[in-house]
Structures are given as structure tokens and as C-alpha cells.
Motif scaffolding. Structure first.
Motif, PDB file in Angstrom:
ATOM      1  N   ARG A   1       0.826  -1.220   0.000  1.00 45.20           N
ATOM      2  CA  ARG A   1       0.000   0.000   0.000  1.00 45.20           C
ATOM      3  C   ARG A   1       0.853   1.259   0.000  1.00 45.20           C
ATOM      4  O   ARG A   1       2.068   1.211   0.185  1.00 45.20           O
ATOM      5  N   ALA A   2       0.143   2.401  -0.175  1.00 43.33           N
ATOM      6  CA  ALA A   2       0.801   3.702  -0.136  1.00 43.33           C
ATOM      7  C   ALA A   2      -0.187   4.740   0.391  1.00 43.33           C
ATOM      8  O   ALA A   2      -1.405   4.572   0.255  1.00 43.33           O
ATOM      9  N   ILE A   3       0.365   5.790   0.983  1.00 43.17           N
ATOM     10  CA  ILE A   3      -0.440   6.943   1.410  1.00 43.17           C
ATOM     11  C   ILE A   3       0.197   8.177   0.789  1.00 43.17           C
ATOM     12  O   ILE A   3       1.386   8.431   0.965  1.00 43.17           O
ATOM     13  N   VAL A   4      -0.628   8.925   0.049  1.00 45.54           N
ATOM     14  CA  VAL A   4      -0.159  10.101  -0.685  1.00 45.54           C
ATOM     15  C   VAL A   4      -1.009  11.308  -0.293  1.00 45.54           C
ATOM     16  O   VAL A   4      -2.218  11.196  -0.097  1.00 45.54           O
ATOM     17  N   VAL A   5      -0.372  12.472  -0.198  1.00 46.23           N
ATOM     18  CA  VAL A   5      -1.046  13.721   0.152  1.00 46.23           C
ATOM     19  C   VAL A   5      -1.582  14.404  -1.094  1.00 46.23           C
ATOM     20  O   VAL A   5      -0.900  14.472  -2.116  1.00 46.23           O
ATOM     21  N   ARG A   6      -2.792  14.906  -0.989  1.00 52.27           N
ATOM     22  CA  ARG A   6      -3.355  15.778  -2.018  1.00 52.27           C
ATOM     23  C   ARG A   6      -3.773  17.067  -1.309  1.00 52.27           C
ATOM     24  O   ARG A   6      -4.469  17.027  -0.300  1.00 52.27           O
ATOM     25  N   ALA A   7      -3.345  18.196  -1.835  1.00 56.79           N
ATOM     26  CA  ALA A   7      -3.719  19.490  -1.263  1.00 56.79           C
ATOM     27  C   ALA A   7      -5.140  19.823  -1.686  1.00 56.79           C
ATOM     28  O   ALA A   7      -5.500  19.673  -2.855  1.00 56.79           O
ATOM     29  N   GLU A   8      -5.930  20.252  -0.727  1.00 54.16           N
ATOM     30  CA  GLU A   8      -7.312  20.642  -1.018  1.00 54.16           C
ATOM     31  C   GLU A   8      -7.319  21.839  -1.969  1.00 54.16           C
ATOM     32  O   GLU A   8      -6.478  22.726  -1.862  1.00 54.16           O
ATOM     33  N   VAL A   9      -8.245  21.850  -2.903  1.00 53.22           N
ATOM     34  CA  VAL A   9      -8.368  22.965  -3.838  1.00 53.22           C
ATOM     35  C   VAL A   9      -8.919  24.164  -3.079  1.00 53.22           C
ATOM     36  O   VAL A   9      -9.912  24.060  -2.365  1.00 53.22           O
ATOM     37  N   GLU A  10      -8.243  25.276  -3.214  1.00 55.87           N
ATOM     38  CA  GLU A  10      -8.669  26.481  -2.514  1.00 55.87           C
ATOM     39  C   GLU A  10      -9.886  27.101  -3.196  1.00 55.87           C
ATOM     40  O   GLU A  10      -9.977  27.128  -4.415  1.00 55.87           O
ATOM     41  N   ARG A  11     -10.803  27.576  -2.368  1.00 52.29           N
ATOM     42  CA  ARG A  11     -12.008  28.237  -2.874  1.00 52.29           C
ATOM     43  C   ARG A  11     -11.943  29.714  -2.496  1.00 52.29           C
ATOM     44  O   ARG A  11     -11.503  30.068  -1.412  1.00 52.29           O
ATOM     45  N   TRP A  12     -12.403  30.550  -3.413  1.00 57.13           N
ATOM     46  CA  TRP A  12     -12.379  31.998  -3.219  1.00 57.13           C
ATOM     47  C   TRP A  12     -13.765  32.572  -3.482  1.00 57.13           C
ATOM     48  O   TRP A  12     -14.457  32.132  -4.408  1.00 57.13           O
ATOM     49  N   LEU A  13     -14.143  33.553  -2.704  1.00 58.05           N
ATOM     50  CA  LEU A  13     -15.364  34.309  -2.935  1.00 58.05           C
ATOM     51  C   LEU A  13     -14.967  35.561  -3.701  1.00 58.05           C
ATOM     52  O   LEU A  13     -14.190  36.378  -3.209  1.00 58.05           O
ATOM     53  N   ARG A  14     -15.475  35.683  -4.922  1.00 51.89           N
ATOM     54  CA  ARG A  14     -15.158  36.848  -5.756  1.00 51.89           C
ATOM     55  C   ARG A  14     -16.255  37.887  -5.538  1.00 51.89           C
ATOM     56  O   ARG A  14     -17.441  37.610  -5.746  1.00 51.89           O
ATOM     57  N   LEU A  15     -15.841  39.067  -5.117  1.00 47.63           N
ATOM     58  CA  LEU A  15     -16.768  40.163  -4.851  1.00 47.63           C
ATOM     59  C   LEU A  15     -16.437  41.316  -5.789  1.00 47.63           C
ATOM     60  O   LEU A  15     -15.304  41.806  -5.796  1.00 47.63           O
ATOM     61  N   GLN A  16     -17.433  41.712  -6.587  1.00 46.80           N
ATOM     62  CA  GLN A  16     -17.217  42.780  -7.548  1.00 46.80           C
ATOM     63  C   GLN A  16     -18.161  43.937  -7.230  1.00 46.80           C
ATOM     64  O   GLN A  16     -19.340  43.906  -7.576  1.00 46.80           O
ATOM     65  N   PRO A  17     -17.639  44.975  -6.571  1.00 44.60           N
ATOM     66  CA  PRO A  17     -18.479  46.132  -6.238  1.00 44.60           C
ATOM     67  C   PRO A  17     -18.782  46.965  -7.482  1.00 44.60           C
ATOM     68  O   PRO A  17     -17.987  47.025  -8.417  1.00 44.60           O
ATOM     69  N   ALA A  18     -19.955  47.604  -7.458  1.00 50.60           N
ATOM     70  CA  ALA A  18     -20.379  48.410  -8.612  1.00 50.60           C
ATOM     71  C   ALA A  18     -19.829  49.832  -8.550  1.00 50.60           C
ATOM     72  O   ALA A  18     -19.656  50.467  -9.587  1.00 50.60           O
TER      73      ALA A  18
END
Length: 154
Positions: A76-93
Motif C-alpha cells: 500500500r501507499a499513502i499520498v497527500v493531495r492538497a485541497e483545492v482552494e475556494r475563493w469568494l469573488r466580490l465585484q463592487p459596482a
């Protein structure tokens, strides 16, 4: 509990890739996804998808990274995967909306990036919690919001 005291290698190294490829065909590679906020930590407890309880304690000169191999043997093996980062995009008018939005983000100590006229806020929890903190601002102003994922290199 399995104690991990060093990173064995990188899954992209040719020899390591070959060994992992063989184990993947047998379904014995356990990929543990680690939140980005925890990737810089040297001590961490986490459970893999297969239920393996890991106690990671790395020396100061080693870091976790996407593709880090924590364990590999013939079975067997154990491998790390980095979580995908999520961003909130805010566009003011308007400029006034942008100033108020910037004030709130700074006051809340949110990790941010700028993308043209948009403010990107790193989501380190549920998006609803961020919307709740901006509820008054979003209700009174014209600010477009979307969630984006991935590595948004500065």
C-alpha cells in the motif's frame, strides 16, 4: 494509529510514480486530502479515506506538499493531495461600495487577493458564513458574488 515522521518522496519522481502506478492498479493507494491551511503544519492528526488514523510529526526542515508520499511498501501507499482552494469573488459596482467592502474584509481579517476591480476572499469555512458577515452590505449595495476554485497565483 500510524506515526509519520518524514516525507518519503514525491509522487512525480519517476521511480516513485512507477511504484505508485502499480499499487493504484490494485486499489491500494490511499490519497489523503489536507486543507491548504494545514499544509504548512509540521504536526497534524488526520484520518485517510480508508480509515487510517495518521499522526504526522515532521522535522522543521520538511513540509507537506501536493503529491508527498507518506508511506509506501509492497502492499500500500499513502499520498497527500492538497485541497483545492475556494475563493469568494466580490465585484463592487461603485468606488464607495469597494471602499466599504475593503473596510469590512480588513476588519474581519480575511485573507484576500485583488483581481482587477474584484476582491477575492479565501473561503476558510462555509461560504454562507461569509455571506452572513456581509449581509447588510450585500443587501444595500450592488455587489456581484461568485465562488471560484483553484490556484489563483498572485
Amino acid at each position: 494509529m500510524l506515526h509519520i515522521d518524514h516525507v518519503i518522496g514525491d509522487r512525480s519522481e519517476p521511480a516513485m510514480h512507477k511504484r505508485l502506478h502499480h499499487l493504484e492498479h490494485h486499489g491500494t493507494v490511499d490519497v489523503v486530502t489536507i486543507p491548504l491551511a494545514d499544509m504548512a503544519r509540521h504536526r497534524l492528526r488526520i484520518v485517510t479515506p480508508a480509515g487510517e488514523d495518521l499522526a504526522i510529526a515532521l522535522p522543521r526542515d520538511e513540509k507537506l506538499f501536493d503529491g508527498a508520499v507518506l508511506l509506501i511498501d509492497d502492499a500500500r501507499a499513502i499520498v497527500v493531495r492538497a485541497e483545492v482552494e475556494r475563493w469568494l469573488r466580490l465585484q463592487p459596482a461603485t468606488i464607495a461600495d469597494a471602499i466599504e467592502l475593503g473596510y469590512h474584509a480588513g476588519n474581519l481579517h480575511w485573507r484576500v487577493r485583488f483581481d482587477g476591480e474584484c476582491l477575492l476572499v479565501a473561503l476558510e469555512g462555509p461560504a454562507d458564513a461569509y455571506y452572513a458577515r456581509l449581509e447588510g452590505l450585500l443587501a444595500d449595495r450592488t455587489i456581484e458574488t461568485t465562488i471560484v476554485t483553484g490556484d489563483l497565483a498572485a
